[in-house]
Write a protein that holds these residues in place. Structure first.
Motif, PDB file in Angstrom:
ATOM      1  N   ALA A 111     -62.050  17.019  85.221  1.00 49.27           N
ATOM      2  CA  ALA A 111     -63.182  16.188  84.800  1.00 49.27           C
ATOM      3  C   ALA A 111     -64.475  16.988  84.810  1.00 49.27           C
ATOM      4  O   ALA A 111     -65.314  16.848  83.910  1.00 49.27           O
ATOM      5  CB  ALA A 111     -63.301  14.960  85.705  1.00 49.27           C
ATOM      6  N   GLN A 112     -64.658  17.837  85.813  1.00 50.61           N
ATOM      7  CA  GLN A 112     -65.868  18.662  85.869  1.00 50.61           C
ATOM      8  C   GLN A 112     -65.914  19.659  84.714  1.00 50.61           C
ATOM      9  O   GLN A 112     -66.976  19.871  84.118  1.00 50.61           O
ATOM     10  CB  GLN A 112     -65.945  19.383  87.212  1.00 50.61           C
ATOM     11  CG  GLN A 112     -66.231  18.455  88.366  1.00 50.61           C
ATOM     12  CD  GLN A 112     -66.046  19.113  89.723  1.00 50.61           C
ATOM     13  OE1 GLN A 112     -65.371  20.138  89.858  1.00 50.61           O
ATOM     14  NE2 GLN A 112     -66.629  18.507  90.750  1.00 50.61           N
ATOM     15  N   ILE A 113     -64.796  20.256  84.384  1.00 49.61           N
ATOM     16  CA  ILE A 113     -64.755  21.169  83.237  1.00 49.61           C
ATOM     17  C   ILE A 113     -65.093  20.397  81.964  1.00 49.61           C
ATOM     18  O   ILE A 113     -65.843  20.890  81.112  1.00 49.61           O
ATOM     19  CB  ILE A 113     -63.382  21.861  83.129  1.00 49.61           C
ATOM     20  CG1 ILE A 113     -63.193  22.831  84.298  1.00 49.61           C
ATOM     21  CG2 ILE A 113     -63.242  22.601  81.793  1.00 49.61           C
ATOM     22  CD1 ILE A 113     -61.782  23.383  84.437  1.00 49.61           C
ATOM     23  N   ALA A 114     -64.569  19.188  81.846  1.00 50.02           N
ATOM     24  CA  ALA A 114     -64.894  18.365  80.675  1.00 50.02           C
ATOM     25  C   ALA A 114     -66.395  18.108  80.590  1.00 50.02           C
ATOM     26  O   ALA A 114     -66.979  18.190  79.505  1.00 50.02           O
ATOM     27  CB  ALA A 114     -64.122  17.048  80.718  1.00 50.02           C
ATOM     28  N   THR A 115     -67.048  17.837  81.727  1.00 41.37           N
ATOM     29  CA  THR A 115     -68.496  17.592  81.686  1.00 41.37           C
ATOM     30  C   THR A 115     -69.246  18.849  81.264  1.00 41.37           C
ATOM     31  O   THR A 115     -70.217  18.773  80.512  1.00 41.37           O
ATOM     32  CB  THR A 115     -69.044  17.089  83.047  1.00 41.37           C
ATOM     33  OG1 THR A 115     -68.865  18.092  84.044  1.00 41.37           O
ATOM     34  CG2 THR A 115     -68.394  15.786  83.464  1.00 41.37           C
ATOM     35  N   TYR A 116     -68.798  19.997  81.716  1.00 43.28           N
ATOM     36  CA  TYR A 116     -69.427  21.256  81.312  1.00 43.28           C
ATOM     37  C   TYR A 116     -69.267  21.479  79.806  1.00 43.28           C
ATOM     38  O   TYR A 116     -70.221  21.832  79.110  1.00 43.28           O
ATOM     39  CB  TYR A 116     -68.830  22.425  82.103  1.00 43.28           C
ATOM     40  CG  TYR A 116     -69.325  23.771  81.635  1.00 43.28           C
ATOM     41  CD1 TYR A 116     -70.672  24.112  81.738  1.00 43.28           C
ATOM     42  CD2 TYR A 116     -68.457  24.698  81.076  1.00 43.28           C
ATOM     43  CE1 TYR A 116     -71.130  25.353  81.301  1.00 43.28           C
ATOM     44  CE2 TYR A 116     -68.908  25.938  80.655  1.00 43.28           C
ATOM     45  CZ  TYR A 116     -70.245  26.262  80.758  1.00 43.28           C
ATOM     46  OH  TYR A 116     -70.704  27.474  80.319  1.00 43.28           O
ATOM     47  N   VAL A 117     -68.078  21.260  79.291  1.00 40.92           N
ATOM     48  CA  VAL A 117     -67.831  21.414  77.857  1.00 40.92           C
ATOM     49  C   VAL A 117     -68.686  20.422  77.070  1.00 40.92           C
ATOM     50  O   VAL A 117     -69.295  20.775  76.050  1.00 40.92           O
ATOM     51  CB  VAL A 117     -66.328  21.246  77.540  1.00 40.92           C
ATOM     52  CG1 VAL A 117     -66.074  21.164  76.041  1.00 40.92           C
ATOM     53  CG2 VAL A 117     -65.519  22.386  78.156  1.00 40.92           C
ATOM     54  N   LEU A 118     -68.759  19.192  77.530  1.00 41.03           N
ATOM     55  CA  LEU A 118     -69.581  18.177  76.845  1.00 41.03           C
ATOM     56  C   LEU A 118     -71.056  18.575  76.856  1.00 41.03           C
ATOM     57  O   LEU A 118     -71.747  18.429  75.845  1.00 41.03           O
ATOM     58  CB  LEU A 118     -69.370  16.806  77.487  1.00 41.03           C
ATOM     59  CG  LEU A 118     -67.977  16.216  77.290  1.00 41.03           C
ATOM     60  CD1 LEU A 118     -67.789  14.983  78.167  1.00 41.03           C
ATOM     61  CD2 LEU A 118     -67.713  15.893  75.832  1.00 41.03           C
ATOM     62  N   GLN A 119     -71.528  19.072  77.989  1.00 42.81           N
ATOM     63  CA  GLN A 119     -72.928  19.491  78.049  1.00 42.81           C
ATOM     64  C   GLN A 119     -73.180  20.647  77.076  1.00 42.81           C
ATOM     65  O   GLN A 119     -74.201  20.684  76.417  1.00 42.81           O
ATOM     66  CB  GLN A 119     -73.330  19.887  79.467  1.00 42.81           C
ATOM     67  CG  GLN A 119     -74.817  20.225  79.552  1.00 42.81           C
ATOM     68  CD  GLN A 119     -75.273  20.520  80.966  1.00 42.81           C
ATOM     69  OE1 GLN A 119     -74.482  20.783  81.857  1.00 42.81           O
ATOM     70  NE2 GLN A 119     -76.571  20.474  81.174  1.00 42.81           N
ATOM     71  N   GLN A 120     -72.255  21.572  76.980  1.00 44.60           N
ATOM     72  CA  GLN A 120     -72.410  22.690  76.060  1.00 44.60           C
ATOM     73  C   GLN A 120     -72.346  22.243  74.599  1.00 44.60           C
ATOM     74  O   GLN A 120     -72.714  22.990  73.696  1.00 44.60           O
ATOM     75  CB  GLN A 120     -71.347  23.759  76.336  1.00 44.60           C
ATOM     76  CG  GLN A 120     -71.507  24.429  77.677  1.00 44.60           C
ATOM     77  CD  GLN A 120     -72.875  25.076  77.825  1.00 44.60           C
ATOM     78  OE1 GLN A 120     -73.262  25.915  77.030  1.00 44.60           O
ATOM     79  NE2 GLN A 120     -73.616  24.668  78.840  1.00 44.60           N
ATOM     80  N   ASN A 121     -71.905  21.019  74.369  1.00 48.97           N
ATOM     81  CA  ASN A 121     -71.872  20.442  73.026  1.00 48.97           C
ATOM     82  C   ASN A 121     -73.010  19.454  72.802  1.00 48.97           C
ATOM     83  O   ASN A 121     -72.949  18.624  71.903  1.00 48.97           O
ATOM     84  CB  ASN A 121     -70.508  19.790  72.772  1.00 48.97           C
ATOM     85  CG  ASN A 121     -69.474  20.821  72.414  1.00 48.97           C
ATOM     86  OD1 ASN A 121     -69.446  21.303  71.287  1.00 48.97           O
ATOM     87  ND2 ASN A 121     -68.650  21.200  73.369  1.00 48.97           N
ATOM     88  N   GLY A 122     -74.048  19.571  73.621  1.00 49.15           N
ATOM     89  CA  GLY A 122     -75.270  18.813  73.373  1.00 49.15           C
ATOM     90  C   GLY A 122     -75.391  17.479  74.066  1.00 49.15           C
ATOM     91  O   GLY A 122     -76.350  16.753  73.822  1.00 49.15           O
ATOM     92  N   ILE A 123     -74.478  17.113  74.926  1.00 49.31           N
ATOM     93  CA  ILE A 123     -74.586  15.850  75.648  1.00 49.31           C
ATOM     94  C   ILE A 123     -75.308  16.128  76.956  1.00 49.31           C
ATOM     95  O   ILE A 123     -74.844  16.925  77.770  1.00 49.31           O
ATOM     96  CB  ILE A 123     -73.199  15.229  75.895  1.00 49.31           C
ATOM     97  CG1 ILE A 123     -72.518  14.983  74.550  1.00 49.31           C
ATOM     98  CG2 ILE A 123     -73.318  13.948  76.703  1.00 49.31           C
ATOM     99  CD1 ILE A 123     -71.085  14.565  74.662  1.00 49.31           C
TER     100      ILE A 123
END
Length: 163
Positions: A111-123
């Motif tokens: 889940a933490q990796i997903a949040t990092y990926v999402l943040q890197q995609n502008g969220i």
């Protein structure tokens, strides 16, 4: 002739005012189900640490320059994940990543990796932590459904004008 010009000008102004007085366009439709993705900056920072340890060797340090894995940010990510749920993303990561040891990370780490990926995609991160529970993740939609492969009217490279 002068009266005709004044009458024409008055009509044109009236028509112009009528155009601006129309009702505003409706807001874009939101997905029928799902809510906005929320996570904290702390979760994303922990996700970066986990990403660097488990994912960067294939996907690259900048999420889009890996030698062995697809880009996890930008158009490639949006084409595959935008409009889907965070549960879909986390489930895929859990069942397939890392390739040599799928499921080897904790649910929290995925889940933490997903949040990092999402943040890197502008969220942008917010004040509330993202849950790691599958049921809660199933309600979180990843923004950008219009760019998702197979979406109505999709399939074209973003920014390409048709004749």
């Amino acid at each position: 002739m002068r009266k005709w010009i004044i009458l024409s000008a008055t009509l044109m102004v009236g028509i112009g005012v009528g155009l601006y007085a129309q009702a505003p366009a409706p807001a874009p439709a939101r997905p029928a189900t799902g809510t906005l993705v929320e996570f904290t900056a702390g979760q994303s920072a922990q996700g970066k640490t986990a990403y660097d340890q488990a994912c960067a060797s294939c996907h690259g340090r900048t999420l889009d320059n890996g030698q062995f894995g697809p880009a996890l940010r930008g158009t490639t990510f949006n084409m595959n994940w935008a409009g889907g749920t965070v549960a879909d993303l986390v489930q895929y990561m859990t069942s397939k990543m890392p390739p040599a040891a799928p499921g080897s990370l904790s649910a929290t780490a995925y889940a933490q990796i997903a949040t990092y990926v999402l943040q890197q995609n502008g969220i942008a991160p917010g004040p509330r932590e993202m849950s790691t529970a599958a049921a809660a993740l199933a309600n979180l939609r990843i923004p950008g459904a219009a760019e998702r492969r197979g979406a109505p009217g999709g399939g074209l490279t973003p920014g390409v004008a048709l004749p």
